[in-house]
Design a protein around this motif. Structure first.
Motif, short mmCIF file in Angstrom:
data_model
loop_
_atom_site.label_atom_id
_atom_site.label_comp_id
_atom_site.label_asym_id
_atom_site.label_seq_id
_atom_site.Cartn_x
_atom_site.Cartn_y
_atom_site.Cartn_z
N MET A 163 0.97 -1.21 0.14
CA MET A 163 -0.01 -0.03 -0.20
C MET A 163 0.92 1.30 -0.05
O MET A 163 0.42 2.29 -0.75
N PRO B 109 -5.04 6.79 7.57
CA PRO B 109 -6.71 6.46 7.25
C PRO B 109 -6.66 5.08 7.50
O PRO B 109 -7.52 4.54 8.21
N ILE B 110 -5.88 4.03 7.11
CA ILE B 110 -5.82 2.56 7.28
C ILE B 110 -5.72 2.15 8.72
O ILE B 110 -6.39 1.25 9.03
N SER C 187 1.64 4.19 -2.94
CA SER C 187 1.43 5.89 -2.90
C SER C 187 2.90 6.34 -3.25
O SER C 187 2.77 7.13 -4.02
N GLU D 263 3.78 10.13 -4.32
CA GLU D 263 3.53 10.77 -2.89
C GLU D 263 4.89 10.42 -2.12
O GLU D 263 5.44 9.11 -2.09
N ASN D 264 5.58 11.56 -1.39
CA ASN D 264 6.81 11.13 -0.41
C ASN D 264 6.18 10.75 0.83
O ASN D 264 5.07 10.40 1.15
N TRP E 257 3.67 12.64 3.02
CA TRP E 257 1.99 12.57 2.07
C TRP E 257 1.53 11.04 2.30
O TRP E 257 0.38 11.01 2.33
N THR E 258 2.50 9.98 2.13
CA THR E 258 1.73 8.76 2.08
C THR E 258 1.43 8.26 3.41
O THR E 258 0.42 7.72 3.37
N ARG F 201 -1.86 10.25 3.50
CA ARG F 201 -3.30 9.76 2.99
C ARG F 201 -3.53 8.35 2.67
O ARG F 201 -4.40 7.80 2.18
N VAL F 202 -2.38 7.59 3.19
CA VAL F 202 -2.55 6.13 3.26
C VAL F 202 -2.55 5.45 4.48
O VAL F 202 -3.43 4.75 4.97
#
Ligand SMILES: Nc1ncnc2c1ncn2[C@@H]1O[C@H](COP(=O)(O)OP(=O)(O)OP(=O)(O)O)[C@@H](O)[C@H]1O
Ligand SMILES: [Mg+2]
Lengths: 367, 278
Positions: B166, B187-188, B170, B175-176, B179-180, B183-184
C-alpha cells in the motif's frame, strides 16, 4: 535490436542481500513502446529487478537509466515509471474514483477535469459506472483493472507489471492478456512485464528476457526464443524439447559439423555457439519438428529408424515416444492427427522412421 | 438445530465456562454500584433503601471536580503522547527490518508485567535525584510508561494487517513519505489509533500506583478516592464515585475494542463480478 536511446537501460546491474547475490550483473536495453517480459522460474530475481526499476530496492552495483537519466538515488515517487503490484495494492479506504485519481494531487487539476480523466480511465479499462465502489466490493479481475487505471492515469514512460495476472483464474487470465496487449498497443507505453508463465510471455511480448539464478540467459523475440534457444536451460524452459548429445567435428563460417548421437554426422548452423572442434555439445529439436513415417522415406531424404515406445492420443494431436539406437532417451514426437499417414498402425514396438527439416536442429552453446 | 460451520458451531461446555468465568470476575465489582445507591453509610445487608444522595453529595464537592479535572488533563496528554509514540513504534517494528525486533517488542511490553510499585519507586528516586519537583507532569510521565504497552498492543495488529505494498503504491504514484503517511497509512490504521487513544486514556484515568508515588498536592481521582477511605462516613460517596468511574471505563474500553476491531474482521475478500449499478 539496439537503438541510440532506449527507454530503460540496465547497465551491469547487480543486487546483493548480505552475501546473497540476487541479481548478477544484468545488462539490458528496453526500447520505446516495447512489451518486454522478464520470464523465469520462481526465485530467479524477476521481482527484484523490477523493484530496482521502480526504485523500491537499491542497486548494489551498476546503474539503471530511464529515458537517459541515471536513476541512482532517485526515490520511487520521483521516477517516471508506475507499477502494477502483484497484490494490486488497491487502497481499501478509498473508492474506485479516488483510487484512480490518487496520483493526481500534485497536478492541482480543477475538479471537473480530474473527474473527466478518471472517467476516461474507467472506460479504458471497461469499468464505466464503478467509480463509487469500494475496494472490497470488487472482484479480482476488477481490482486488476483499477490497479492498471491508477498507474496509467499518471501517463508513465514505463509501466511495470509484477505477475499481474497470477491471481486470476485461467479464463479471466486469457481475457486480461488480450486486454493488456490492446492497452499497450493503444497507448504506446513501454510495458515491463514479469511472469513465470512461458505461454503468457510468448503470447504477449515483443521481446522476452529469460532469467535464471539472478542472470539473464537470453533476450529475444518470442519466435527467436522458440526457434533458436541458445542454451539447454532456455530451450527446456520454453516448450518441449528433445536433446541429443553431440560432438563438434568441424567448423566453417557459421556452420558446424557435428557427430550427433543416434543421427550420425550433420551440418548445422552454429547458432552463435563459440565451440571448436572436439567440444561436446548437444542438439535440440522440437517434438513437432520431427516427422514420423511408417515406412522408410523413398525420396532419399535423411532418416533414422527407431521403434515406437508409446503413443498418446490427444484429439487434435498425438504424441509418440520413439526409441532410436544410440540415443540415451526416447525422442518425443508430436504430430497433428490431420496429417498422420495412418492413425491405426501405431502399435508399440513397431518400426518407424523419423525425418526432419534441416533448419529444425538447433545447436546448443552448452552441453 | 445446527447452525454455522464446524468452527462456529456453539460449544455448550465452553459457554458455561465463559459464564462462570464472567460471574466470578465481575460479581464482586457489581456490589460497588449496588451499595452506592443504598441509603446507609454501612456497607452491609440487608439494603436499607434507594437513594441518590451520595451522588448529589459528590457533585457538590470542589475537591472531586479538581481531582477529576486533573485526571482528565493527565489522561488526555498521556493518551495523545503514548498513541503518537505507539504509532511510531508499531510502524518501525512492522515496516523496517530492524535487528532484534522481538526484543524491542518485549521491551515495550515489559511494564505490563513489572510491578508498578517498582517503576514508581524507581522514577521517584530518579526524579528526586535530578531535583525535578513532583507535579501532574511527573504523574503523566509515569502513566506514559504504563500506557505504552497498551498503545503498541492495540496498534501493532493494525500495522501488521496492512499490506506493505500500500505504502509502496503511494510512493509509486508520486507521494513522498509524509504524504503517504497522511493519505494511506493514517486512514488505514485510524481505527487502531482511536482505540489506542480511548484505551490509554482510561488506563491513565484509572491508574493509582504511579500517581501515588509521583503526584504532589494536585491529585488524580484514584488518589482522591484513596485519601477519602480513611473517613468511614465518606465511604458511600467513594462507592458512588467508583461506580461512575467503573461505568465510564467500561464504556470507553468497549468502544475502543469495538473500533479497534472494525475492518480487521471483515477482511476485504474479492466479490464475484456483478453488473454496475448505473
Ligand atoms: N529482502 C530480501 N532479503 C534477502 N533475500 C531476498 C530478499 N528479497 C528477495 N530475496 C531473494 O532474492 C531472490 C530473488 O527473489 P525475487 O523475489 O526477485 O524472485 P522472483 O523471480 O520474483 O520469484 P517469484 O516468481 O517467486 O516471485 C530469491 O532467492 C529471494 O529469496
Ligand atoms: Mg516475484
Amino acid at each position: 535490436m539496439t537503438s541510440s536511446n532506449p527507454i530503460i537501460s540496465i547497465q551491469s546491474v547487480g543486487k546483493s542481500y548480505g552475501s546473497f547475490r540476487a541479481i548478477k550483473e544484468i545488462s539490458l536495453d528496453i526500447e520505446h513502446g516495447e512489451f518486454f517480459s522478464l520470464l523465469g522460474a520462481s526465485g530467479c530475481g524477476k521481482t527484484t529487478l523490477l523493484r530496482m526499476l521502480a526504485g523500491f530496492e537499491d542497486v548494489t552495483d551498476g546503474a539503471v537509466l530511464i529515458d537517459g537519466e541515471d536513476m541512482t538515488g532517485v526515490p520511487p515517487f520521483l521516477r517516471p515509471v508506475n507499477m502494477v503490484f502483484q497484490s494490486y495494492a488497491i487502497f481499501p479506504h478509498l473508492n474506485v474514483t479516488d483510487n484512480i485519481g490518487y496520483g493526481l494531487r500534485k497536478q492541482k487539476l480543477p475538479k471537473a477535469q480530474r473527474q473527466e480523466m478518471i472517467d476516461e480511465m474507467l472506460s479504458l479499462v471497461q469499468l464505466d459506472g464503478y467509480g463509487a465502489r469500494r475496494a472490497n466490493q470488487l472482484s479480482g479481475g476488477q481490482r486488476q483493472r483499477i490497479a492498471l487505471a491508477r498507474a496509467l492515469i499518471m501517463k508513465p514512460k514505463v509501466l511495470l507489471l509484477d505477475e499481474p495476472l497470477g491471481a486470476l483464474d485461467k479464463h479471466l487470465r486469457e481475457q486480461m492478456q488480450l486486454e493488456l496487449r490492446r492497452l499497450q498497443q493503444a497507448l504506446g507505453i513501454t510495458f515491463v512485464f514479469v511472469t513465470h508463465d512461458q505461454e503468457e510471455a510468448l503470447t504477449l511480448s515483443d521481446r522476452i528476457a529469460v532469467m535464471s539464478g539472478g542472470a539473464v540467459l537470453q533476450v529475444d523475440t518470442p519466435a527467436g526464443l522458440y526457434e533458436h534457444p541458445r542454451t539447454r536451460e532456455v530451450a527446456s524452459f520454453i516448450g518441449h524439447m528433445n536433446f541429443l548429445e553431440a560432438r563438434v567435428t568441424g567448423r566453417k563460417n557459421g556452420h558446424a559439423t557435428l557427430d550427433v548421437a543416434g543421427l550420425g554426422t550433420l551440418d548445422v548452423p552454429a547458432n552463435g555457439a563459440a565451440l571448436s572442434t572436439g567440444d561436446r555439445t548437444s542438439i535440440a529439436v522440437r517434438p513437432e519438428k520431427l516427422r514420423l513415417h511408417h515406412s522408410a522415406p523413398e525420396n532419399g531424404q535423411r532418416a533414422v529408424q527407431g521403434a515406437l515406445k508409446m503413443t498418446t492420443y490427444l484429439g487434435e494431436r498425438s504424441h509418440f515416444h520413439v526409441e532410436v539406437p544410440g540415443c540415451d532417451r526416447p525422442l518425443a514426437v508430436s504430430a497433428s492427427n490431420a496429417t498422420l499417414q495412418d492413425g491405426r498402425a501405431n502399435a508399440i514396438g513397431q518400426p518407424v522412421w523419423l525425418t526432419w527439416a534441416a533448419d529444425s536442429l538447433i545447436m546448443m552453446n552448452d552441453t | 438445530m445446527r447452525s454455522g460451520s464446524y468452527i462456529t458451531r456453539p460449544n455448550r461446555t465452553l459457554q458455561i465456562y465463559a459464564c462462570v468465568f464472567l460471574v466470578v470476575l465481575y460479581v464482586p465489582v457489581l456490589f460497588i454500584p449496588l451499595f452506592s445507591f443504598n441509603d446507609s453509610i454501612y456497607v452491609r445487608f440487608p439494603l436499607q433503601g434507594f437513594t441518590t444522595n451520595w451522588y448529589v453529595d459528590l457533585m457538590g464537592r470542589d475537591a472531586v471536580w479538581d481531582a477529576m479535572w486533573n485526571s482528565v488533563r493527565v489522561g488526555v496528554c498521556v493518551a495523545v503522547i503514548s498513541t503518537v509514540l505507539g504509532v511510531l513504534t508499531a510502524r518501525a517494528i512492522t515496516r523496517n527490518r530492524i535487528p532484534g525486533q522481538n526484543a524491542v517488542v518485549a521491551f515495550v511490553m515489559l511494564p505490563l508485567v513489572i510491578p508498578g510499585i517498582i517503576f514508581g519507586v524507581a522514577l521517584l528516586v530518579l526524579l528526586s535525584r535530578l531535583g525535578i519537583p513532583l507535579s501532574l507532569y511527573t504523574v503523566a510521565l509515569g502513566h506514559l510508561i504504563v500506557c505504552m504497552p497498551f498503545s503498541v498492543a492495540t496498534l501493532l495488529p493494525r500495522f501488521e494487517g496492512m499490506d506493505g505494498s500500500m505504502e509502496e503504491a503511494s510512493a509509486d504514484l508520486g507521494e513522498n513519505g509524509w504524504w503517504t503517511f497522511w493519505r494511506v497509512t493514517f486512514p488505514i490504521v485510524l481505527p487502531g489509533i482511536v482505540a489506542s487513544l480511548l484505551l490509554t486514556f482510561i488506563v491513565s484515568f484509572d491508574e493509582f500506583i504511579m500517581a501515588f508515588f509521583l503526584s504532589s498536592t494536585e491529585t488524580t481521582l484514584p488518589i482522591y478516592i484513596w485519601s477519602q477511605l480513611r473517613f468511614p462516613r465518606e465511604f458511600p460517596s467513594v462507592l458512588a464515585l467508583s461506580s461512575i468511574i467503573l461505568t465510564v471505563s467500561f464504556v470507553l474500553v468497549f468502544i475502543a475494542l469495538w473500533i479497534g476491531r472494525t475492518g480487521l474482521i471483515e477482511k476485504d475478500h474479492p466479490r464475484p463480478p456483478e453488473a454496475p449499478k448505473s
